[in-house]
Structures are given as C-alpha cells and as structure tokens.
Scaffold this motif. Sequence first.
Motif, PDB file in Angstrom:
ATOM      1  N   GLU A  67     -10.459   2.603   1.772  1.00  0.00           N
ATOM      2  CA  GLU A  67     -11.483   1.906   1.006  1.00  0.00           C
ATOM      3  C   GLU A  67     -10.901   0.607   0.452  1.00  0.00           C
ATOM      4  O   GLU A  67      -9.854   0.608  -0.186  1.00  0.00           O
ATOM      5  CB  GLU A  67     -11.975   2.785  -0.146  1.00  0.00           C
ATOM      6  N   ASP A  68     -11.582  -0.511   0.694  1.00  0.00           N
ATOM      7  CA  ASP A  68     -11.024  -1.786   0.232  1.00  0.00           C
ATOM      8  C   ASP A  68     -11.372  -2.033  -1.228  1.00  0.00           C
ATOM      9  O   ASP A  68     -12.134  -1.302  -1.858  1.00  0.00           O
ATOM     10  CB  ASP A  68     -11.480  -2.944   1.119  1.00  0.00           C
ATOM     11  N   GLY A  69     -10.762  -3.100  -1.772  1.00  0.00           N
ATOM     12  CA  GLY A  69     -10.930  -3.388  -3.180  1.00  0.00           C
ATOM     13  C   GLY A  69     -12.344  -3.770  -3.566  1.00  0.00           C
ATOM     14  O   GLY A  69     -12.786  -3.495  -4.686  1.00  0.00           O
ATOM     15  N   LEU A  70     -13.077  -4.414  -2.662  1.00  0.00           N
ATOM     16  CA  LEU A  70     -14.449  -4.809  -2.986  1.00  0.00           C
ATOM     17  C   LEU A  70     -15.342  -3.590  -3.184  1.00  0.00           C
ATOM     18  O   LEU A  70     -16.188  -3.560  -4.076  1.00  0.00           O
ATOM     19  CB  LEU A  70     -15.010  -5.721  -1.899  1.00  0.00           C
ATOM     20  N   SER A  71     -15.138  -2.581  -2.347  1.00  0.00           N
ATOM     21  CA  SER A  71     -15.921  -1.353  -2.484  1.00  0.00           C
ATOM     22  C   SER A  71     -15.609  -0.661  -3.802  1.00  0.00           C
ATOM     23  O   SER A  71     -16.521  -0.224  -4.527  1.00  0.00           O
ATOM     24  CB  SER A  71     -15.634  -0.410  -1.318  1.00  0.00           C
ATOM     25  N   LEU A  72     -14.315  -0.572  -4.142  1.00  0.00           N
ATOM     26  CA  LEU A  72     -13.935   0.052  -5.404  1.00  0.00           C
ATOM     27  C   LEU A  72     -14.424  -0.778  -6.585  1.00  0.00           C
ATOM     28  O   LEU A  72     -14.869  -0.229  -7.603  1.00  0.00           O
ATOM     29  CB  LEU A  72     -12.423   0.229  -5.469  1.00  0.00           C
ATOM     30  N   CYS A  73     -14.376  -2.092  -6.466  1.00  0.00           N
ATOM     31  CA  CYS A  73     -14.865  -2.972  -7.528  1.00  0.00           C
ATOM     32  C   CYS A  73     -16.346  -2.705  -7.792  1.00  0.00           C
ATOM     33  O   CYS A  73     -16.768  -2.598  -8.955  1.00  0.00           O
ATOM     34  CB  CYS A  73     -14.645  -4.433  -7.145  1.00  0.00           C
ATOM     35  N   ARG A  74     -17.131  -2.597  -6.755  1.00  0.00           N
ATOM     36  CA  ARG A  74     -18.565  -2.326  -6.920  1.00  0.00           C
ATOM     37  C   ARG A  74     -18.764  -1.011  -7.672  1.00  0.00           C
ATOM     38  O   ARG A  74     -19.607  -0.917  -8.578  1.00  0.00           O
ATOM     39  CB  ARG A  74     -19.249  -2.276  -5.560  1.00  0.00           C
ATOM     40  N   HIS A  75     -17.988  -0.009  -7.315  1.00  0.00           N
ATOM     41  CA  HIS A  75     -18.089   1.296  -7.990  1.00  0.00           C
ATOM     42  C   HIS A  75     -17.737   1.172  -9.468  1.00  0.00           C
ATOM     43  O   HIS A  75     -18.441   1.714 -10.334  1.00  0.00           O
ATOM     44  CB  HIS A  75     -17.148   2.290  -7.308  1.00  0.00           C
ATOM     45  N   LEU A  76     -16.671   0.447  -9.775  1.00  0.00           N
ATOM     46  CA  LEU A  76     -16.228   0.309 -11.166  1.00  0.00           C
ATOM     47  C   LEU A  76     -17.260  -0.428 -12.007  1.00  0.00           C
ATOM     48  O   LEU A  76     -17.523  -0.067 -13.153  1.00  0.00           O
ATOM     49  CB  LEU A  76     -14.890  -0.432 -11.210  1.00  0.00           C
ATOM     50  N   VAL A  77     -17.843  -1.480 -11.445  1.00  0.00           N
ATOM     51  CA  VAL A  77     -18.801  -2.294 -12.191  1.00  0.00           C
ATOM     52  C   VAL A  77     -20.112  -1.545 -12.405  1.00  0.00           C
ATOM     53  O   VAL A  77     -20.687  -1.568 -13.497  1.00  0.00           O
ATOM     54  CB  VAL A  77     -19.039  -3.627 -11.459  1.00  0.00           C
ATOM     55  N   GLU A  78     -20.586  -0.867 -11.371  1.00  0.00           N
ATOM     56  CA  GLU A  78     -21.912  -0.255 -11.429  1.00  0.00           C
ATOM     57  C   GLU A  78     -21.924   1.080 -12.166  1.00  0.00           C
ATOM     58  O   GLU A  78     -22.921   1.423 -12.802  1.00  0.00           O
ATOM     59  CB  GLU A  78     -22.458  -0.075 -10.017  1.00  0.00           C
ATOM     60  N   THR A  79     -20.822   1.846 -12.076  1.00  0.00           N
ATOM     61  CA  THR A  79     -20.849   3.189 -12.647  1.00  0.00           C
ATOM     62  C   THR A  79     -20.014   3.332 -13.909  1.00  0.00           C
ATOM     63  O   THR A  79     -20.270   4.214 -14.721  1.00  0.00           O
ATOM     64  CB  THR A  79     -20.359   4.232 -11.617  1.00  0.00           C
ATOM     65  N   ARG A  80     -19.028   2.469 -14.094  1.00  0.00           N
ATOM     66  CA  ARG A  80     -18.140   2.620 -15.252  1.00  0.00           C
ATOM     67  C   ARG A  80     -18.119   1.402 -16.157  1.00  0.00           C
ATOM     68  O   ARG A  80     -17.573   1.448 -17.251  1.00  0.00           O
ATOM     69  CB  ARG A  80     -16.712   2.938 -14.786  1.00  0.00           C
ATOM     70  N   GLU A  81     -18.668   0.288 -15.676  1.00  0.00           N
ATOM     71  CA  GLU A  81     -18.728  -0.945 -16.470  1.00  0.00           C
ATOM     72  C   GLU A  81     -17.348  -1.342 -16.988  1.00  0.00           C
ATOM     73  O   GLU A  81     -17.172  -1.708 -18.153  1.00  0.00           O
ATOM     74  CB  GLU A  81     -19.730  -0.787 -17.620  1.00  0.00           C
ATOM     75  N   LEU A  82     -16.357  -1.260 -16.117  1.00  0.00           N
ATOM     76  CA  LEU A  82     -14.992  -1.621 -16.475  1.00  0.00           C
ATOM     77  C   LEU A  82     -14.715  -3.078 -16.123  1.00  0.00           C
ATOM     78  O   LEU A  82     -15.108  -3.536 -15.047  1.00  0.00           O
ATOM     79  CB  LEU A  82     -13.994  -0.735 -15.731  1.00  0.00           C
ATOM     80  N   PRO A  83     -14.015  -3.814 -16.979  1.00  0.00           N
ATOM     81  CA  PRO A  83     -13.588  -5.166 -16.594  1.00  0.00           C
ATOM     82  C   PRO A  83     -12.618  -5.096 -15.414  1.00  0.00           C
ATOM     83  O   PRO A  83     -11.742  -4.231 -15.371  1.00  0.00           O
ATOM     84  CB  PRO A  83     -12.885  -5.693 -17.857  1.00  0.00           C
ATOM     85  N   VAL A  84     -12.795  -6.013 -14.465  1.00  0.00           N
ATOM     86  CA  VAL A  84     -11.977  -6.024 -13.247  1.00  0.00           C
ATOM     87  C   VAL A  84     -11.448  -7.431 -12.999  1.00  0.00           C
ATOM     88  O   VAL A  84     -12.209  -8.404 -13.053  1.00  0.00           O
ATOM     89  CB  VAL A  84     -12.794  -5.559 -12.020  1.00  0.00           C
TER      90      VAL A  84
END
Length: 252
Positions: A67-84
Amino acid sequence: MASAPADPAPIRLLLVDDEPSLREPLADYLVRQGFAVRAAPDAARARSLLVEERPDLVLLDIMMPGEDGLSLCRHLVETRELPVILLTARGEATDRIIGLEIGADDYVVKPFEPRELVARIRSVLRRATRAPVMTEEDALYEFDGWRLDPLKRRLTDPEGTVVPISSAEFRLLVAFLSHPRQVLDRDRLLDMVQGREAHLFDRAVDNQVSRLRRKVETDSRDPRLIQTVWGGGYRFAADVRRVVQAADRPGG
C-alpha cells in the motif's frame, strides 16, 4: 513541600518510510529533539501501530511497497483526521499535488534538512491545534441548512448527518464562513488556511477547494456555495448565521 510540575507529555510522531537508511537515523534525530517516535517500514505496520496508539502527527513516505503512502494518507485524513506531512522524492510533483488534494497538511522533498522537518512539524501542529477566532465562544456557523461546530470541528448536513472533514478542509471552510460573500484570492486563503511558512503553491488552494466542494455542494461540478471568481479567487455565496448554543443548566 510542593512537588515540581510534571513535564508535558512529548509530541508523538509516527514515521512511515521503507528506507532503513532514512527511517532509523531520522527517528533517532527526532527523539533527540524531544519527540516520542514510533517507526514503521510500510503501511501495514503503520496501521497496526495506529491501533495501539494515536500519534499527534504522521510523517509519511509516498513511494512504498504494498500500500503506497497516498492510500494510507487518504485513510488517515478521512477516518482519523490526523495531521500528515508527506516525505516525497524530488520527481514526485504530481504525487505531492495529489497528496495535498487528499488532505495532507504539508510535504518535505527528499533529501531534506532534519531541522527543516522539525520546523514543519511544529508549524503543522500549531495550525492543527489553533482555535478558530469566534465572537462568541460556543457559537456555531449555519449556512444553507448546514451546521459547523468549530469547537468540536463537526460538520453536519441539512439532514443532520455528520460529514467527515479533514483539518485542512475545516480551516478552509472556517475561512469562507468567516468572510461570506467576500472575494478571497489565493494569496489571502494561503495566509488564512496554511500560513506562509508552509511554502505551498496556489494550485494547492484549488485542490482543497475542490475537496471541500465535494463535501458541501449538491453538484461539485456546478458549485452554488463556493463560487469561482475568475481572476480573483473564490467567494462563499450563501448567508452565514452565528448561533450561540444554550448552556446546559442544572435542573433545566
């Protein structure tokens, strides 16, 4: 004898990068700067660590096996609202734009000075924790049937459904709601939303506006609320009300 005040808890970082030659010395450097760091070589391990503990910010490489970073970034932003903050190679300009469109807060191009990264981390965290300026402490924004609670950072649609919103989208929406029916050019939006220290470019504003339109517009291709002013920037075209919530009272 009064006890000494406890030291504040260190800022918790999750560093995700598949290159040990970068990941390990960078983690050591960040620890020496006072951060608490957990490191992961890939997205799968990062997801496991996220179950164990919520970090304050994620440093995320874009190009990784699996899984690339863009996919993980989308998950973090949409489900956890974490700064990236994205860690990107010099030739990944398109990926950087996509990452900002997804909702990443900033990016640093490899190779980078660790001191610059620390400055970016502190800048992003300041923006993420900065309270919006309000005339009434618990006032809500209401527009076209929508409601935004700035204190809880909660956006609800006209049916009362909570709509997930990233920290970047939240800051952009507050900027528009604080200046309804005013034309805001890209430079002003950058200052209000990202801060000049983020070194972002005009295109990032356009991408974030596109993301926000997909959240609040009935048809994002024919926007009615967030209108483009050609050559000028953007205008929020709805009336905005500030509503003070009634405080809970004992026996009420």
